[in-house]
Design a protein around this motif. Structure first.
Motif: not given
Length: 291
Positions: A238-263
């Motif tokens: 958050i300190k390094l970037s904008s609020p929107v950039f920091a929040a965009s981590v939640t767009y990438l999280i599902p890709l990892v979470a869905v993979l773990f769920g599939f496994l």
């Protein structure tokens, strides 16, 4: 250029850590109740943060504590309980997908209450990312018809809390170190979480409960990595970037979470993968710089 590389590095690392958190919650629930999972997650994370960052609390001024209390309750206290409750009815992959509304809420809260100004391209990116989330949710509902999606409201309230936290940290607490902000936030959550745990009876049950003894390792990983370490890294982002950039981590999280769920035996479809690609397009648009 260095700060740009750093923020993308933090984004990727956080995606991997938080993406694995949902399967860790699922495994923790095999031995603990949702209330116990939420409370112990806060307790374990707080102990580690106090050991690492107790001295950093001296850097907080009296005026900072008002914002720390709001940020701490909205992001460090309620969400650990809400996510555990949600995952009693919704799969880990779908829960992570629902969490993707954080950037949208961050944008709306930022514009409405914090004077956030966005470019048209960033707004477009947020809504494209949201479209990808809708595709993923629809696909998840179709393939998991027995899940109670009313429990998704717990994720919606958590996402709103994260949105307030991100904007508060960026606007009012950015002069503090990420360790100080994280430690203070969990300091706010520690006492009420401990009281709830005492009433839950978890400390008396643990000695004789084999399922708890097996699940506690997942809970420790969730608390120390997915909560304490991840929140320090996130506040740094958050300190390094904008609020929107920091929040965009939640767009990438599902890709990892869905993979773990599939496994772990959860179902995944081609439509869900397509939704993931749409999400990545949204992240790219939000963070693309003009040449």
């Amino acid at each position: 250029m260095k700060s740009i590389d750093q923020k993308w590095g933090y984004l990727i690392v956080l995606s991997l850590i938080w993406g694995s958190s949902f399967i860790l919650i699922k495994k923790s629930l095999l031995g603990f109740t949702p209330i116990q999972v939420g409370g112990l997650r806060i307790l374990f994370a707080s102990v580690l943060l106090f050991l690492l960052g107790f001295k950093s609390l001296k850097t907080l001024a009296r005026a900072d504590w008002k914002w720390v209390v709001i940020a701490g309750l909205s992001s460090s206290f309620f969400p650990p309980f809400f996510f555990a409750l949600a995952q009693t009815e919704i799969s880990s992959g779908v829960t992570s997908i629902l969490n993707s509304i954080v950037p949208l809420f961050t944008t709306l809260v930022g514009i409405a209450l914090f004077g956030l100004a966005l470019k048209g391209r960033q707004v477009l990116g947020v809504f494209i990312g949201l479209l990808g989330t809708v595709v993923l949710i629809a696909a998840g509902m179709e393939s998991n018809v027995n899940q109670n999606y009313w429990y998704s409201l717990f994720i919606v309230f958590s996402a709103l809390g994260y949105a307030f936290n991100i904007n508060i940290v960026k606007k009012y607490l950015s002069h503090l170190t990420p360790l100080a902000v994280t430690t203070a936030s969990f300091g706010v959550a520690f006492i009420p979480a401990l009281i709830i745990l005492l009433y839950s009876g978890v400390f008396n049950q643990f000695v004789q409960n084999t399922a708890m003894q097996q699940a506690v390792w997942y809970l420790l990983a969730l608390a120390l990595l997915g909560t304490a370490l991840a929140n320090i890294l996130f506040n740094k982002l958050i300190k390094l970037s904008s609020p929107v950039f920091a929040a965009s981590v939640t767009y990438l999280i599902p890709l990892v979470a869905v993979l773990f769920g599939f496994l772990d035996g959860e179902r995944i479809s081609l439509i869900q993968l397509f939704g993931g690609l749409i999400i990545l397009l949204g992240v790219w648009l939000v963070n693309r710089r003009k040449q």
